[in-house]
Design an enzyme around this catalytic site. Structure first.
Site, PDB file in Angstrom:
ATOM      1  N   ALA A 111      -4.872 -38.794  -9.414  1.00 61.08           N
ATOM      2  CA  ALA A 111      -4.439 -38.342  -8.088  1.00 61.08           C
ATOM      3  C   ALA A 111      -3.255 -37.409  -8.280  1.00 61.08           C
ATOM      4  O   ALA A 111      -2.548 -37.480  -9.291  1.00 61.08           O
ATOM      5  CB  ALA A 111      -4.047 -39.553  -7.256  1.00 61.08           C
ATOM      6  N   GLY A 154      -6.932 -41.703 -10.999  1.00 57.04           N
ATOM      7  CA  GLY A 154      -8.005 -41.342 -10.076  1.00 57.04           C
ATOM      8  C   GLY A 154      -9.148 -40.605 -10.770  1.00 57.04           C
ATOM      9  O   GLY A 154     -10.291 -40.641 -10.299  1.00 57.04           O
ATOM     10  N   GLU A 157     -11.253 -43.250 -12.107  1.00 56.79           N
ATOM     11  CA  GLU A 157     -11.877 -43.905 -10.943  1.00 56.79           C
ATOM     12  C   GLU A 157     -13.001 -43.043 -10.367  1.00 56.79           C
ATOM     13  O   GLU A 157     -14.046 -43.557  -9.954  1.00 56.79           O
ATOM     14  CB  GLU A 157     -10.799 -44.177  -9.886  1.00 56.79           C
ATOM     15  CG  GLU A 157      -9.822 -45.257 -10.355  1.00 56.79           C
ATOM     16  CD  GLU A 157      -8.585 -45.359  -9.481  1.00 56.79           C
ATOM     17  OE1 GLU A 157      -7.999 -44.309  -9.159  1.00 56.79           O
ATOM     18  OE2 GLU A 157      -8.193 -46.484  -9.123  1.00 56.79           O
ATOM     19  N   GLU A 177      -1.419 -45.736 -13.963  1.00 59.15           N
ATOM     20  CA  GLU A 177      -0.595 -45.848 -12.751  1.00 59.15           C
ATOM     21  C   GLU A 177       0.638 -46.722 -12.965  1.00 59.15           C
ATOM     22  O   GLU A 177       1.685 -46.493 -12.361  1.00 59.15           O
ATOM     23  CB  GLU A 177      -1.435 -46.408 -11.590  1.00 59.15           C
ATOM     24  CG  GLU A 177      -2.491 -45.461 -11.046  1.00 59.15           C
ATOM     25  CD  GLU A 177      -3.833 -45.525 -11.768  1.00 59.15           C
ATOM     26  OE1 GLU A 177      -3.909 -46.112 -12.872  1.00 59.15           O
ATOM     27  OE2 GLU A 177      -4.811 -44.987 -11.228  1.00 59.15           O
TER      28      GLU A 177
HETATM   29  N1  CAA Z   1      -0.768 -34.823 -10.585  1.00 64.71           N
HETATM   30  C1  CAA Z   1      -0.178 -33.637 -10.403  1.00 64.71           C
HETATM   31  N2  CAA Z   1      -0.006 -32.734 -11.386  1.00 64.71           N
HETATM   32  C2  CAA Z   1      -0.458 -33.062 -12.605  1.00 64.71           C
HETATM   33  C3  CAA Z   1      -1.098 -34.279 -12.866  1.00 64.71           C
HETATM   34  C4  CAA Z   1      -1.254 -35.186 -11.790  1.00 64.71           C
HETATM   35  N3  CAA Z   1      -1.891 -36.371 -11.914  1.00 64.71           N
HETATM   36  N4  CAA Z   1      -1.428 -34.328 -14.173  1.00 64.71           N
HETATM   37  C5  CAA Z   1      -1.023 -33.171 -14.703  1.00 64.71           C
HETATM   38  N5  CAA Z   1      -0.433 -32.400 -13.768  1.00 64.71           N
HETATM   39  C6  CAA Z   1       0.152 -31.073 -13.915  1.00 64.71           C
HETATM   40  C7  CAA Z   1       1.505 -31.146 -14.606  1.00 64.71           C
HETATM   41  O1  CAA Z   1       2.521 -31.468 -13.676  1.00 64.71           O
HETATM   42  C8  CAA Z   1       1.616 -29.750 -15.147  1.00 64.71           C
HETATM   43  O2  CAA Z   1       1.971 -28.874 -14.078  1.00 64.71           O
HETATM   44  P1  CAA Z   1       3.228 -27.842 -14.283  1.00 64.71           P
HETATM   45  O3  CAA Z   1       2.725 -26.894 -15.347  1.00 64.71           O
HETATM   46  O4  CAA Z   1       3.342 -27.233 -12.934  1.00 64.71           O
HETATM   47  O5  CAA Z   1       4.359 -28.649 -14.736  1.00 64.71           O
HETATM   48  C9  CAA Z   1       0.174 -29.404 -15.531  1.00 64.71           C
HETATM   49  O6  CAA Z   1      -0.651 -30.291 -14.791  1.00 64.71           O
HETATM   50  C10 CAA Z   1      -0.109 -29.622 -16.995  1.00 64.71           C
HETATM   51  O7  CAA Z   1       0.268 -30.931 -17.324  1.00 64.71           O
HETATM   52  P2  CAA Z   1       1.159 -31.304 -18.593  1.00 64.71           P
HETATM   53  O8  CAA Z   1       2.126 -30.205 -18.882  1.00 64.71           O
HETATM   54  O9  CAA Z   1       1.728 -32.653 -18.369  1.00 64.71           O
HETATM   55  O10 CAA Z   1       0.036 -31.307 -19.721  1.00 64.71           O
HETATM   56  P3  CAA Z   1       0.024 -32.138 -21.074  1.00 64.71           P
HETATM   57  O11 CAA Z   1      -1.131 -31.613 -21.860  1.00 64.71           O
HETATM   58  O12 CAA Z   1       1.369 -32.119 -21.727  1.00 64.71           O
HETATM   59  O13 CAA Z   1      -0.250 -33.659 -20.657  1.00 64.71           O
HETATM   60  C11 CAA Z   1      -1.388 -35.407 -19.423  1.00 64.71           C
HETATM   61  C12 CAA Z   1      -1.490 -34.013 -20.088  1.00 64.71           C
HETATM   62  C13 CAA Z   1      -1.177 -36.479 -20.504  1.00 64.71           C
HETATM   63  C14 CAA Z   1      -2.700 -35.667 -18.701  1.00 64.71           C
HETATM   64  C15 CAA Z   1      -0.200 -35.440 -18.433  1.00 64.71           C
HETATM   65  O14 CAA Z   1      -0.303 -34.298 -17.593  1.00 64.71           O
HETATM   66  C16 CAA Z   1      -0.146 -36.646 -17.571  1.00 64.71           C
HETATM   67  O15 CAA Z   1       0.267 -37.704 -18.024  1.00 64.71           O
HETATM   68  N6  CAA Z   1      -0.564 -36.530 -16.297  1.00 64.71           N
HETATM   69  C17 CAA Z   1      -0.477 -37.617 -15.327  1.00 64.71           C
HETATM   70  C18 CAA Z   1      -1.584 -38.653 -15.561  1.00 64.71           C
HETATM   71  C19 CAA Z   1      -1.444 -39.779 -14.572  1.00 64.71           C
HETATM   72  O16 CAA Z   1      -0.452 -40.484 -14.541  1.00 64.71           O
HETATM   73  N7  CAA Z   1      -2.475 -39.972 -13.741  1.00 64.71           N
HETATM   74  C20 CAA Z   1      -2.502 -41.039 -12.746  1.00 64.71           C
HETATM   75  C21 CAA Z   1      -2.074 -40.499 -11.402  1.00 64.71           C
HETATM   76  S1  CAA Z   1      -1.860 -41.768 -10.200  1.00 64.71           S
HETATM   77  C22 CAA Z   1      -3.415 -42.093  -9.596  1.00 64.71           C
HETATM   78  O17 CAA Z   1      -4.391 -41.493 -10.007  1.00 64.71           O
HETATM   79  C23 CAA Z   1      -3.507 -43.164  -8.533  1.00 64.71           C
HETATM   80  C24 CAA Z   1      -4.870 -43.579  -8.148  1.00 64.71           C
HETATM   81  O18 CAA Z   1      -5.328 -44.624  -8.515  1.00 64.71           O
HETATM   82  C25 CAA Z   1      -5.697 -42.774  -7.274  1.00 64.71           C
END
Ligand code: CAA
Length: 303
Positions: A111, A154, A157, A177
């Site tokens: 998400a 998400g 999911e 999460e």
């Molecule tokens: N939401 C919003 N933006 C996201 C994102 C997310 N879930 N995941 C990645 N991005 C964005 C980053 O903010 C970044 O944007 P900027 O360039 O503007 O900073 C861009 O995508 C690239 O990401 P990274 O620089 O972090 O890329 P990376 O290769 O270094 O890392 C990653 C990749 C490990 C996937 C890392 O991006 C990450 O950990 N993302 C979050 C994953 C996460 O926690 N997901 C769960 C979300 S909560 C949820 O989903 C609730 C639910 O149950 C519905």
């Protein structure tokens, strides 16, 4: 009024879209292609996904999440588009199955955390945050997730809402999460537990650590693992194979399998038996068995 206008637009879209997005027809120049290109401007355009037709007879709808800068993070706009496209695919008589994929780096990184950051309990509770996310689970046609790269939160999911999951060798599935101070909210604690069992699901949800494609296969989350560049083609092949069968009977079969997630064994067996009997009210059941007896290929009419 608004409803009838949008219904008409949807109808127009259904009529013209197959001509526009047909992958195999894309390079043909003929009257249909010309009409399609003229109508292109009136067709709905998507901001976060692309839609194509693939496979024999264009029978497979290919939906690609396309928000690369955010690793396909599932913002509200993207999920609304996915929902809308799934309804269109379900209503398109030419489509036998849908493949849902992302990029080689990310199926979806979860998400949209930036969209969620400032939400409070009232925003979530009163306005039903994530409620509309399960459109995929409501359509009758099979949906195959082709997961390359990250399928986190998400994203994992979303893949689990599909009927079949194939993974690329570098795919990573996770429910991180907990790291963000929250828990999965779109099925992660429920569908994952049913798919891989309590101990493994618990471990994934409370450590937040992802698993590899091979682990996901060993644990029964995905059907098979493929080289990343062949993944979508493999998923399309499955869609084509499904397309050789009756769409009606495939839908009934999908309903029956999905009941295994919802019902006790006794209830599930009762529903299965009733659905099995239902197939005897169809032309395609008669045709399938008659074709076997006559030693010929069945010609299904989806009726
Ligand atoms: N939401 C919003 N933006 C996201 C994102 C997310 N879930 N995941 C990645 N991005 C964005 C980053 O903010 C970044 O944007 P900027 O360039 O503007 O900073 C861009 O995508 C690239 O990401 P990274 O620089 O972090 O890329 P990376 O290769 O270094 O890392 C990653 C990749 C490990 C996937 C890392 O991006 C990450 O950990 N993302 C979050 C994953 C996460 O926690 N997901 C769960 C979300 S909560 C949820 O989903 C609730 C639910 O149950 C519905």
């Amino acid at each position: 009024m608004a409803f009838s206008v949008s219904s008409r637009l949807l109808h127009l879209h259904r009529v013209i879209r197959p001509a526009i997005v047909s992958h195999t027809n894309a390079s043909r120049v003929g009257p249909q292609a010309l009409v399609a290109s003229r109508l292109m401007s009136s067709a709905p355009s998507y901001n976060f996904v692309t839609v194509e037709k693939r496979g024999e007879g264009d029978c497979v709808g290919l939906v690609t999440l396309n928000r690369p800068k955010a690793l396909n993070a599932l913002c509200d706009g993207l999920m609304k588009e996915v929902d809308q496209i799934m309804i269109e695919m379900d209503n398109d008589p030419g489509v036998a199955a849908v493949v849902l994929t992302g990029s080689e780096k990310a199926f979806a990184a979860g998400a949209d955390i930036k969209e969620m950051q400032n939400k409070n309990f009232v925003d979530c509770y009163l306005y039903n945050f994530l409620e509309g996310w399960d459109g995929i689970t409501k359509i009758k046609k099979p949906v195959i997730a082709a997961v390359n790269g990250y399928a986190l939160g998400g994203g994992c999911e979303l893949a689990m809402m599909c009927d079949i999951i194939l993974a690329g060798e570098k795919a990573r599935f996770g429910q991180p999460e907990i790291v963000l101070g929250t828990i999965p909210g779109a099925g992660g604690t429920q569908r994952l537990t049913r798919a891989i069992g309590k101990s493994r699901a618990m471990q994934m949800c409370i450590t937040g650590d992802p698993i590899t494609a091979q682990q996901a296969k060993d644990w029964g989350l995905v059907s098979s693992v493929h080289p990343p560049d062949q993944l979508v083609a493999e998923a399309v092949k499955i869609g084509e194979r499904i397309g050789q069968h009756s769409k009606l009977i495939v839908a009934i079969c999908k309903e029956s399998v999905n009941n295994a997630f919802e019902l006790s064994l006794k209830q599930g067996l009762t529903v299965e038996k009733k659905l099995f009997y239902t197939t005897f009210a169809t032309n395609d059941r008669k045709e399938g068995m008659t074709a076997f007896v006559e030693k010929r290929k069945a010609k299904f009419s989806d009726s």
